[in-house]
Design an enzyme around this catalytic site. Structure first.
Site, PDB file in Angstrom:
ATOM      1  N   HIS A   1     -15.683  12.466  -6.793  1.00 53.81           N
ATOM      2  CA  HIS A   1     -15.663  11.188  -6.086  1.00 53.81           C
ATOM      3  C   HIS A   1     -16.476  10.113  -6.811  1.00 53.81           C
ATOM      4  O   HIS A   1     -16.096   8.964  -6.878  1.00 53.81           O
ATOM      5  CB  HIS A   1     -16.260  11.352  -4.687  1.00 53.81           C
ATOM      6  CG  HIS A   1     -15.459  12.229  -3.784  1.00 53.81           C
ATOM      7  ND1 HIS A   1     -14.157  11.953  -3.445  1.00 53.81           N
ATOM      8  CD2 HIS A   1     -15.780  13.360  -3.126  1.00 53.81           C
ATOM      9  CE1 HIS A   1     -13.725  12.890  -2.618  1.00 53.81           C
ATOM     10  NE2 HIS A   1     -14.681  13.756  -2.414  1.00 53.81           N
TER      11      HIS A   1
ATOM     12  N   CYS B   1      -1.905 -11.372  -0.110  1.00 52.84           N
ATOM     13  CA  CYS B   1      -3.239 -10.982  -0.589  1.00 52.84           C
ATOM     14  C   CYS B   1      -3.598  -9.547  -0.240  1.00 52.84           C
ATOM     15  O   CYS B   1      -4.755  -9.165  -0.325  1.00 52.84           O
ATOM     16  CB  CYS B   1      -4.299 -11.945  -0.068  1.00 52.84           C
ATOM     17  SG  CYS B   1      -4.375 -12.051   1.722  1.00 52.84           S
TER      18      CYS B   1
HETATM   19  C1  PEP Z   1      -4.763  -7.237   4.604  1.00 47.96           C
HETATM   20  O1  PEP Z   1      -4.800  -6.758   5.737  1.00 47.96           O
HETATM   21  O2  PEP Z   1      -3.811  -7.060   3.817  1.00 47.96           O
HETATM   22  C2  PEP Z   1      -5.882  -8.042   4.104  1.00 47.96           C
HETATM   23  C3  PEP Z   1      -5.808  -8.658   2.954  1.00 47.96           C
HETATM   24  O3  PEP Z   1      -7.004  -8.092   4.865  1.00 47.96           O
HETATM   25  P1  PEP Z   1      -8.085  -6.911   4.920  1.00 47.96           P
HETATM   26  O4  PEP Z   1      -7.722  -5.906   3.876  1.00 47.96           O
HETATM   27  O5  PEP Z   1      -9.391  -7.571   4.688  1.00 47.96           O
HETATM   28  O6  PEP Z   1      -7.923  -6.403   6.306  1.00 47.96           O
END
Ligand code: PEP
Ligand code: MG
Length: 617
Positions: free
Chosen positions: A227, A547
């Site tokens: 890990h 994102c």
């Molecule tokens: C997502 O949910 O794809 C995101 C970018 O937000 P987080 O990973 O911070 O929940």
């Protein structure tokens, strides 16, 4: 003189016994597992763990209640430590997060109502053991039982039993340290440029390493697939693990060369070795420079369409990585870091200063600040004190009070954050993003608060620009994706969060190792929602980006481009790789790929199409 200390791993020519009075300048060479590539030179810093306090095996207690109370406190401290480590996981790529996250989950479970806890409890109450002794005896007895069973079956079972026994011992050590208030290793005071030397690094230690200060890691124990290795790889720090004899020979401040590509560690290198190592460092830097040149090239498809590749930021410590990556702005600034290890809420001015610093560093590129996305299993004393706990929602935290819902329930936290962002917005271009929006009224309510805060600041004479930073939303729930048209009419921009969108669409907990094999961001159901949200935003002429983790996967980005997306925000280290891929793509090829993929009915088919596209078959 060179002395070598790892029999059988280095050429015999160099195998010489160290002399009894070894001169301080004698070069010592060791070999270990080449774990993370790259060469580094720097002064050693030994971070050896202080021994755990001695435990008297004959000690008995006549006050079991007192021992149980001490145990409860040690468990609570251990849980908090593990939560903090878990909070840091966000800086790792998804593989690392899953790997280490599930290990931390195992630790968490052991600290909950478990067989281990019951066993310790019984030893205190029934046998009159002190808490330390009960912990040591119980963890050792469970570890031994596992090793015994594993040895009977051999092979994979034995290896799994060893890992599991190690987990019991690790938790036992942690509890014993917390019972004795023995300090844990801290890497916070490490000077920049240090080579970290340790007997062993646990994943928990690796999670505390700051890659901007530590140039290399060398350990006596450990293996390149454990890990810890995964975490170090994620951090990109040249690393050699399992260099036997290391801690007996390395001294604080001694010059070290660590070659993570060949697995060689040299203590007190002579001039010749140093010269070779310097060339290695220079080659490595040149390679990075070549990547740097790519970073400066525009993110454009070969057919001319311009893309936007931005970075996700979890901790300010990553800002230099963002600058190196060539990302054109921050597409997702997760502000949870402000609250994670804090006992009190950072006030408006403190938050404003932090945001302004980040915005200023981005030198004209946009920073998209997401207001705190709390909930789920994260832990923050500061937010709990401010009332942002999940109010008994323990069975299904992901479906309970989290994200924007939680903030609307406690608008003071949201108001403070909005005010801080607005104050900081004079430092450069900013966008404000709302997490976990599910229905239109949530967006409206948040927008009202946003405008109210802006009016209050203006009344107080705080300088704000003529127009406020755009207020946008994350599309992370199927409802938001399906209602993309309605939301896009009112949100000034949208960002698809596929990490959560996948979880909610497929009803698969993203943090659970047990269902990890069912978690597929490329499942056709998720892809349809991505497509629906993208098309809705485009119809309303609203900017839309993606994102989630898949934005950083060069194999997946062509499909996303084919679905109509032009803007991606990803972990900074992925930006150059993604840019390299997209510069070789034509839009028409991406569109054709998307067309084929959207006819697929299962994830395996999607993966095949994507792999064929990536390999050009
Ligand atoms: C997502 O949910 O794809 C995101 C970018 O937000 P987080 O990973 O911070 O929940
Ligand atoms: Mg999310």
């Amino acid at each position: 003189m060179k002395t070598t200390d790892t029999p059988g791993q280095v050429p015999p020519r160099r195998r010489r016994r160290p002399r009894s009075a070894t001169p301080a300048t004698a070069e010592i060479r060791l070999s270990g597992d080449a774990t993370v590539g790259g060469v580094a030179i720097g002064p050693a810093m030994l971070v050896l763990e202080s021994p755990a306090p001695d435990i008297d095996a004959s000690a008995r207690t006549d006050d079991p209640d007192h021992e149980l109370a001490r145990l409860a406190e040690a468990i609570e401290r251990s849980v908090r430590q593990i939560e903090r480590l878990r909070d840091r996981l966000a800086i790792l790529p998804e593989d690392g997060q899953i790997e280490i996250g599930s290990l931390l989950e195992v630790y968490r479970r052991m600290l909950g109502p478990s067989r281990l806890q019951r066993g310790i409890h019984d030893r205190i109450v029934r046998d009159g053991r002190t808490a330390e002794l009960a912990v040591r005896e119980e963890t050792e007895s469970l570890a031994q039982a596992l090793l015994h069973d594993g040895a009977q079956f051999g092979g994979e079972d034995a290896a799994a039993a060893q890992r599991r026994a190690g987990e019991f011992r690790e938790i036992g050590q942690r509890l014993m340290r917390n019972l004795g208030r023995a300090p844990f290793r801290s890497f916070s005071a490490v000077p920049a440029g240090t080579v970290l030397v340790a007997e062993q690094l646990r994943p928990a230690d690796a999670a505390l390493i700051d890659p901007s200060r530590i140039v290399a890691v060398a350990t006596e124990e450990g293996g390149s697939t454990d890990h810890t290795a995964i975490m170090l790889r994620a951090l990109g720090i040249p690393t050699v693990l399992a260099a036997h004899g290391l801690t007996a020979r390395a001294r604080d401040g001694a010059t070290m060369v660590v070659d993570g590509t060949t697995g060689q560690v040299v203590i007190d290198p002579d001039e010749e070795t140093l010269a070779v190592a310097r060339r290695g460092v220079a080659d490595h830097a040149r390679e990075r420079q070549a990547l740097g040149r790519l970073r400066r090239l525009p993110a454009r498809l070969s057919s001319g369409e311009k893309l936007q590749l931005q970075a996700n930021l979890e901790l300010p410590a990553e800002l230099p990585l963002i600058a190196q990556s060539g990302a054109s702005g921050i597409g997702l600034l997760r502000t949870e870091f402000l609250f994670m290890n804090a006992e009190a809420m950072p006030d408006e001015d403190r938050q404003a200063a932090i945001y302004a610093e980040i915005i200023g560093t981005m030198a004209g590129d946009t920073t998209t600040i997401r207001v705190v996305d709390w909930g789920g299993e994260k832990h923050s004393e500061a937010l709990e004190r401010a009332g942002l706990n999940q109010e008994g929602d323990t069975i299904n935290p992901a479906l309970g009070m989290r994200g924007l819902r939680l903030l609307l329930r406690h608008p003071a936290v949201l108001e403070t954050q909005f005010a801080a962002i607005l104050k900081a917005s004079v430092a450069g271009p900013v966008r404000v993003m709302l997490p976990m929006v599910t229905i239109v009224p949530e967006l409206r309510e948040a927008r009202e608060i946003y405008h109210r805060v802006a009016r209050r600041l203006r009344r107080k004479g705080v300088p704000l620009g003529d127009s406020l930073p755009p207020l946008g939303i994350m599309v992370e729930t199927p409802a938001a994706a399906i209602m993309g048209d309605a939301l896009a009419q009112e949100a000034e921009f949208l960002a698809i969060g596929t990490n959560d969108l996948t979880m909610y669409t497929l009803a698969v907990d993203r943090a659970s190792a047990e269902v990890a094999s069912l978690y597929h961001p490329l499942h056709p159901a998720v892809l349809r929602l991505i497509q629906a949200a993208t098309e809705a935003a485009l119809r309303q002429y609203r900017p839309i980006s993606l994102c989630g983790e898949i934005a950083g996967d060069p194999r997946v980005v062509p499909l996303l481009i084919g679905l109509g997306l032009r803007s991606f925000s990803m972990t900074a280290s992925a930006v150059p790789r993604v840019k390299k891929t997209v510069r070789a793509l034509s839009f028409e090829d991406c569109r054709r790929l998307a067309h084929r993929v959207m006819e697929a009915s299962d994830v395996a088919e999607v993966m095949d199409l994507i792999d064929d596209f990536a390999t050009g078959t």
